[in-house]
Design a protein around this motif. Structure first.
Motif, PDB file in Angstrom:
ATOM      1  N   ARG A   1       0.600 -10.954  -7.039  1.00 50.38           N
ATOM      2  CA  ARG A   1      -0.435 -10.576  -6.072  1.00 50.38           C
ATOM      3  C   ARG A   1       0.003  -9.337  -5.296  1.00 50.38           C
ATOM      4  NH1 ARG A   1      -3.132 -14.343  -1.279  1.00 50.38           N
ATOM      5  NH2 ARG A   1      -4.513 -12.712  -0.457  1.00 50.38           N
ATOM      6  N   LEU A   2       1.289  -9.269  -4.947  1.00 47.55           N
ATOM      7  CA  LEU A   2       1.810  -8.095  -4.254  1.00 47.55           C
ATOM      8  C   LEU A   2       1.612  -6.851  -5.106  1.00 47.55           C
ATOM      9  CD1 LEU A   2       3.677  -7.090  -1.794  1.00 47.55           C
ATOM     10  CD2 LEU A   2       5.521  -7.253  -3.454  1.00 47.55           C
ATOM     11  N   LEU A   3       1.953  -6.939  -6.382  1.00 48.29           N
ATOM     12  CA  LEU A   3       1.802  -5.793  -7.271  1.00 48.29           C
ATOM     13  C   LEU A   3       0.339  -5.399  -7.425  1.00 48.29           C
ATOM     14  CD1 LEU A   3       4.356  -6.711 -10.090  1.00 48.29           C
ATOM     15  CD2 LEU A   3       4.735  -5.356  -8.035  1.00 48.29           C
ATOM     16  N   ARG A   4      -0.525  -6.394  -7.505  1.00 43.99           N
ATOM     17  CA  ARG A   4      -1.947  -6.112  -7.670  1.00 43.99           C
ATOM     18  C   ARG A   4      -2.555  -5.478  -6.433  1.00 43.99           C
ATOM     19  NH1 ARG A   4      -5.701 -11.132  -7.241  1.00 43.99           N
ATOM     20  NH2 ARG A   4      -5.248 -10.627  -5.055  1.00 43.99           N
ATOM     21  N   ASP A   5      -2.238  -6.021  -5.256  1.00 48.90           N
ATOM     22  CA  ASP A   5      -2.894  -5.584  -4.032  1.00 48.90           C
ATOM     23  C   ASP A   5      -2.327  -4.274  -3.483  1.00 48.90           C
ATOM     24  OD1 ASP A   5      -4.377  -7.867  -4.272  1.00 48.90           O
ATOM     25  OD2 ASP A   5      -3.392  -8.944  -2.632  1.00 48.90           O
ATOM     26  N   LEU A   6      -1.016  -4.078  -3.601  1.00 46.63           N
ATOM     27  CA  LEU A   6      -0.402  -2.898  -2.983  1.00 46.63           C
ATOM     28  C   LEU A   6      -0.254  -1.731  -3.952  1.00 46.63           C
ATOM     29  CD1 LEU A   6       2.286  -4.560  -0.688  1.00 46.63           C
ATOM     30  CD2 LEU A   6      -0.082  -3.932  -0.186  1.00 46.63           C
ATOM     31  N   ARG A   7      -0.139  -2.009  -5.211  1.00 40.63           N
ATOM     32  CA  ARG A   7      -0.136  -0.962  -6.244  1.00 40.63           C
ATOM     33  C   ARG A   7       0.876   0.145  -5.972  1.00 40.63           C
ATOM     34  NH1 ARG A   7      -4.079  -1.876  -9.769  1.00 40.63           N
ATOM     35  NH2 ARG A   7      -5.800  -3.247  -9.145  1.00 40.63           N
ATOM     36  N   PHE A   8       2.119  -0.238  -5.805  1.00 45.60           N
ATOM     37  CA  PHE A   8       3.181   0.750  -5.673  1.00 45.60           C
ATOM     38  C   PHE A   8       3.188   1.656  -6.903  1.00 45.60           C
ATOM     39  CE2 PHE A   8       4.578  -2.428  -2.707  1.00 45.60           C
ATOM     40  CZ  PHE A   8       5.303  -1.742  -1.742  1.00 45.60           C
ATOM     41  N   GLU A   9       3.460   2.935  -6.679  1.00 46.62           N
ATOM     42  CA  GLU A   9       3.514   3.865  -7.807  1.00 46.62           C
ATOM     43  C   GLU A   9       4.825   3.764  -8.587  1.00 46.62           C
ATOM     44  OE1 GLU A   9       0.498   5.625  -5.013  1.00 46.62           O
ATOM     45  OE2 GLU A   9       2.493   4.750  -4.781  1.00 46.62           O
ATOM     46  N   ILE A  10       5.916   3.402  -7.900  1.00 45.14           N
ATOM     47  CA  ILE A  10       7.240   3.397  -8.511  1.00 45.14           C
ATOM     48  C   ILE A  10       7.877   2.020  -8.358  1.00 45.14           C
ATOM     49  CG2 ILE A  10       9.542   4.464  -8.489  1.00 45.14           C
ATOM     50  CD1 ILE A  10       8.263   6.887  -7.080  1.00 45.14           C
ATOM     51  N   ALA A  11       8.518   1.557  -9.405  1.00 40.28           N
ATOM     52  CA  ALA A  11       9.343   0.346  -9.342  1.00 40.28           C
ATOM     53  C   ALA A  11      10.795   0.760  -9.505  1.00 40.28           C
ATOM     54  CB  ALA A  11       8.953  -0.630 -10.450  1.00 40.28           C
ATOM     55  N   LYS A  12      11.640   0.396  -8.533  1.00 35.87           N
ATOM     56  CA  LYS A  12      13.068   0.700  -8.619  1.00 35.87           C
ATOM     57  C   LYS A  12      13.820  -0.590  -8.946  1.00 35.87           C
ATOM     58  CE  LYS A  12      15.052   3.873  -6.302  1.00 35.87           C
ATOM     59  NZ  LYS A  12      15.757   4.594  -5.220  1.00 35.87           N
ATOM     60  N   ILE A  13      14.274  -0.703 -10.176  1.00 34.92           N
ATOM     61  CA  ILE A  13      14.961  -1.920 -10.605  1.00 34.92           C
ATOM     62  C   ILE A  13      16.257  -2.077  -9.831  1.00 34.92           C
ATOM     63  CG2 ILE A  13      16.052  -3.088 -12.548  1.00 34.92           C
ATOM     64  CD1 ILE A  13      14.065  -1.703 -14.373  1.00 34.92           C
ATOM     65  N   ASP A  14      16.475  -3.261  -9.314  1.00 39.39           N
ATOM     66  CA  ASP A  14      17.624  -3.541  -8.459  1.00 39.39           C
ATOM     67  C   ASP A  14      18.938  -3.257  -9.178  1.00 39.39           C
ATOM     68  OD1 ASP A  14      18.664  -4.903  -5.933  1.00 39.39           O
ATOM     69  OD2 ASP A  14      19.612  -6.076  -7.525  1.00 39.39           O
TER      70      ASP A  14
END
Length: 287
Positions: free
Chosen positions: A192-205
């Protein structure tokens, strides 16, 4: 969806609370460290260290620089972030640290308009008026500045106040600002976080990246993280890359940008001339 990892509150190697007779002494030491941090902010004994984030297919191309705040004690020694960040992250002192980092990052962009910079913040700072005031004033005075600014918010922080983040992110995208979800896949990844906020970049931990070229268990988790990020249209980067083997494996799996000591440590004297145009598109948001 969730990955089989314990949730992590921040990227600063926080230790669990000590349940031992030493706890009182540790608490006293923590108070002393926090006092040093408060004094450093008051006296402006601080720097911003910049680390390059490079294009995986051609590490000679810098996609952007991440800015890390460095607070100094009275001997001009860096106070390690892991010693205080966990204790102050949800306090007003944490908000003041975010203000200082943002101010210095914006100054770097104003002085070097050819570069791109990412700045870390807690999601709680979005509702902190001094922080938002710094950002809005900079955007008024320098309307094009937002096109070279990336704001990094760690996953655990974003989960706490998504309803506050959503309108803020929508507003700031109008100024060209890009958002990165830091510590991606470190703990509970909310669809839901990914769907609603739609960050452009994912930084893998970075904890997941360590030995990923030789660890089958790590590969399963990182592949899942990459697939999830790509499925929702996020540009994938990986942090804490330290070996050629890790870098090559991540490139082969579709990671776009890499960050870590293999490509350069954070430094308060970066060579911004090394920044080159033609950098990779961060989900269409690059200038």
């Amino acid at each position: 969806m969730s990955f089989l990892q314990e949730p992590k509150l921040s990227k600063y190697d926080r230790d669990p609370a000590l349940a031992s007779p030493l706890a009182a002494a540790v608490t006293t030491e923590d108070r002393e460290t926090i006092a040093q941090v408060a004094a450093a902010l008051k006296d402006r004994r601080m720097r911003l260290a910049f680390q390059p984030v490079v294009y995986a297919a051609d590490p000679s191309i810098i996609g952007f620089f991440e800015g890390f705040i460095r607070l100094l004690n009275l001997r001009d020694q860096v106070i390690p972030a892991r010693d205080f960040m966990g204790a102050v992250e949800q306090t007003e002192l944490g908000r003041e640290i975010d203000c200082a980092a943002l101010r210095m990052g914006l100054m770097a962009l104003q002085r070097n308009p050819q570069i791109r910079v990412s700045i870390n913040l807690s999601a709680r700072s979005v509702g902190y008026q001094p922080w938002i005031g710094i950002l809005r004033k900079a955007l008024r005075d320098h309307p094009r500045l937002g096109q070279n600014l990336i704001l990094e918010i760690n996953e655990a922080s974003a989960l706490q106040v998504p309803d506050v983040l959503a309108p803020f992110m929508a507003d700031m995208r109008g100024h060209g600002i890009v958002f990165a979800l830091d510590d991606f896949a470190a703990g509970m990844t909310s669809l839901r976080l990914l769907r609603d906020l739609r960050f452009e970049i994912a930084k893998i931990d970075g904890d997941l990246v360590k030995h990923v070229d030789t660890s089958g268990e790590a590969q399963v988790v990182v592949r899942a993280a990459i697939a999830l990020a790509q499925e929702v249209g996020m540009y994938v980067t990986a942090e804490a890359v330290e070996t050629e083997g890790e870098a090559n494996w991540l490139l082969a799996e579709g990671v776009g940008c890499l960050q870590g000591y293999l490509f350069g440590p954070p430094t308060v004297t970066p060579d911004f001339r090394a920044f080159r145009h033609g950098r990779p598109s961060l989900s269409g948001a690059a200038g």
